[in-house]
Design a protein around this motif. Structure first.
Motif: not given
Length: 660
Positions: A135, A139, A177
């Protein structure tokens, strides 16, 4: 090593697992996992050092015969541009990988060492394991601004170090996120707009012949509503002991009935319940992300969805940005035309990511000097002669040819002069070449000026946004500061949203979650009427006009968790408060939603333990069963909602309610 060099491997300090070190085989598994993480970091550093020893300067340059094709060169990651293309083959042989896997290993190693150095250090120290990397690579690494990327990286690692509980890759991805969406809101919005244009339905074959998978790509609210509606249809089916279908099979059958046989099925209509969480800062125009059933969504999507569910008109487009005060004197660059009305640079900057835009600009520069036909003159630039040079020969009656041949005058050459002007033709060709180079330089300079102008416009836009209400709201540390940063009209608009009653798109009145500004812990769950009642002395005149109440409220009850319930089942307010506090299964590392019916567990069995917020916790069905059936486990819940789980081997995992 084969080249005679030696690699020194140092033992890095190992961070203690959050659950502690176990004894026996489980402890050996923990130690092995730490070694895997450490050696993964060492491998990445070694691969990056190998890549540095194979520079691209040894390869043939673009445009040269036999060089890598322009398509492949443009598709290479930016971190691979300085590396020789033949390093991939060498790494593939050394590690026994395919060429594609070797190139991926090169890209990941260079990305970790160059763009995520603190993450690589944490991996080597054992703070992260290999599963946490994906992740972050997906990101955080693509963030173009190095300072912003480092800020996001440090905030995530600080959050991870401050946690007392288990952090799974899914939990870290959720946090990633949220942080990226908040700190990199502009790029996140651009990526979302581009992704929404890719909505669609596709089908692909599964591994088993005769079975295929249908993929639906849509927005998060649409996806959550879609899945919830299908689940509600399955729940509405009549129970039949003879029906041996699994829940998954029933879900597919319901979908096929609804799509292929609309109006013919006996499926009853269902109502879908979506939980939308948006902070005051989000509703007032800030960049703080929201939630839809626990899934992170950008602030603008949360705002529009909340207003749509409340039956209010969507928020209109923002007003034009205010001019930024500054020196009004025009610099030479300021006189250049602004490429802000659909020009090529503007379209490229809007449609491409930062890295893709850089590649596009590199290709533009390369094309300018690649020997292709010269560009057309730009508006405002001096024109040049694009006609082919006149290769005719001047004649001079007084000129006598010298009796020695020149190679360029040989039969079959491109230019053959029988007169005295051959040197003039050569001089003319040189001048034309200089004109072409000058024209390419003008085109390149014009492109650079447009990019500079776009950068200045972007900086001015960012400055104006920070000075305006949305920027002040985003920078506010709490809701009170955010409310003070906006005008009366925006506060009245927020009050209208919170005053909406159930009906239409709402299953219940909007609730206001009062949280701790530091920890994000839920303190009280109320609504606007109850909040107004709590702020008055309850006298009739003050109830009618609560804004005029200035009496002493010391003896009035404040806001907090609901009172305990006398029976086994929690009252509606207590049930709603516990679900709002926990939001997901409280077992460490689990992210399943708490089922709508039941699964609020008494940590101390009732009636010995009361039905209160300090004795209730939400679990998914699997972990609820495990709490009652798995031998040797212990669960301890503190009054603030902190849950401590002790395994049969003595490991302890501490989990806190997810902060708002």
């Amino acid at each position: 090593m084969a080249d005679g060099s030696a690699v020194q491997v140092l033992d890095a300090p190992r961070a203690t697992p959050t659950a502690g070190w176990a004894a026996g085989p489980l402890g050996a598994a923990q130690a092995a996992d730490r070694e895997v993480a450490r050696h993964t970091a060492l491998r990445a550093r070694a691969v990056a050092a190998f890549a540095a020893s194979r520079p691209a300067s040894t390869d043939r340059t673009q445009g040269e015969r036999g060089a890598m094709s322009a398509e492949r060169w443009a598709a290479r990651a930016d971190v691979l541009r300085p590396v020789s293309e033949w390093a991939t083959q060498e790494l593939a042989i050394a590690l026994g990988l395919t060429a594609q896997a070797a190139e991926g290993e090169l890209e990941r190693s260079l990305t970790l060492t160059q763009r995520l150095p603190a993450v690589l250090d944490a991996l080597e120290a054992g703070v992260l394991h290999v599963g946490h990397l994906w992740c972050l690579l997906e990101h955080v690494a693509p963030i173009a601004d190095a300072a912003l990327r480092a800020r996001v990286e440090r905030e995530l690692l600080d959050w991870l170090a401050a946690r007392r509980g288990v952090t799974t890759p899914a939990q870290l991805e959720d946090r990633v996120r949220r942080v990226v969406t908040r700190l990199n809101a502009r790029d996140a919005a651009r990526d979302l707009a581009r992704a929404l244009r890719q909505r669609g339905v596709s089908v692909r074959p599964e591994r088993t012949v005769g079975v295929s998978a249908v993929t639906v790509v849509c927005s998060t609210p649409e996806a959550q509503a879609f899945v919830r509606a299908l689940g509600a249809h399955v729940d509405a089916l009549d129970a039949d002991p003879a029906d041996a279908r699994t829940r998954g099979e029933k879900t597919v059958d319901c979908l096929l009935d609804l799509v292929l046989r609309p109006g013919e099925s006996e499926l009853p209509p269902v109502q879908v319940l979506l939980t939308v969480v948006a902070s005051v800062q989000t509703l007032l125009g800030g960049d703080h992300p929201g939630e839809v059933d626990g899934q992170v969504v950008p602030a603008e999507m949360a705002r529009q969805l909340a207003r749509a569910l409340a039956g209010l008109a969507p928020v209109g487009a923002d007003a034009p940005d205010a001019e930024v005060p500054g020196d009004t004197a025009q610099s030479p660059e300021a006189t250049e035309p602004w490429d802000c009305d659909g020009g090529p640079v503007d379209r490229a900057a809007a449609d491409l990511s930062a890295e893709a835009f850089d590649r596009w600009l590199d290709e533009l520069v390369r094309d300018a000097f690649s020997g292709d036909p010269p560009l057309e003159p730009l508006p405002g630039d001096p024109e040049w002669d694009t006609a082919l040079p006149d290769v005719g020969c001047d004649t001079d009656p007084d000129w006598e040819p010298v009796d020695h041949p020149h190679p360029e005058d040989a039969p079959g050459s491109a230019v053959s002069c029988a007169g005295p002007g051959w040197w003039a033709v050569a001089d003319r060709a040189v001048e034309d070449a200089e004109d072409a180079v000058h024209a390419a330089g003008l085109a390149l300079g014009h492109a650079h000026r447009m990019v500079t102008t776009a950068d200045r416009a972007d900086a001015a836009d960012e400055t104006a946004w920070q000075a305006g209400p949305p920027g002040r709201v985003t920078a506010a540390r709490d809701a009170v500061t955010a409310l003070a940063a906006v005008g009366e009209a925006q506060r009245a608009d927020l009050a209208a949203l919170l005053a909406a009653t159930a009906g239409g798109g709402l299953a219940d009145r909007p609730r206001i979650a009062l949280t701790d500004a530091v920890t994000g812990a839920l303190l009280a769950l109320t609504d606007l009427p109850a909040l107004r009642r709590a702020g008055t002395c309850a006298r009739p005149a003050c109830r009618r006009r609560p804004e005029t109440c200035d009496h002493d409220l010391t003896c009035r009850p404040g806001l907090g968790a609901p009172a305990p319930t006398d029976g086994y089942r929690p009252a509606a307010g207590l049930d709603r408060w516990v679900r709002a506090r926990d939001r997901r299964c409280r077992f460490p590392g689990c992210r399943r939603r708490i089922p709508a019916a039941g699964e609020l567990d008494h940590l101390r069995p009732w009636p010995t333990g009361e039905t209160s917020a300090a004795n209730l916790a939400g679990f998914c069905t699997t972990h609820h069963r495990g709490k009652h059936q798995a031998p040797g486990w212990r669960y301890d819940l503190r009054s603030d909602g902190t849950l401590t789980v002790t395994t049969p081997t003595g490991l302890t995992a501490v989990g806190e309610p997810p902060p708002y």
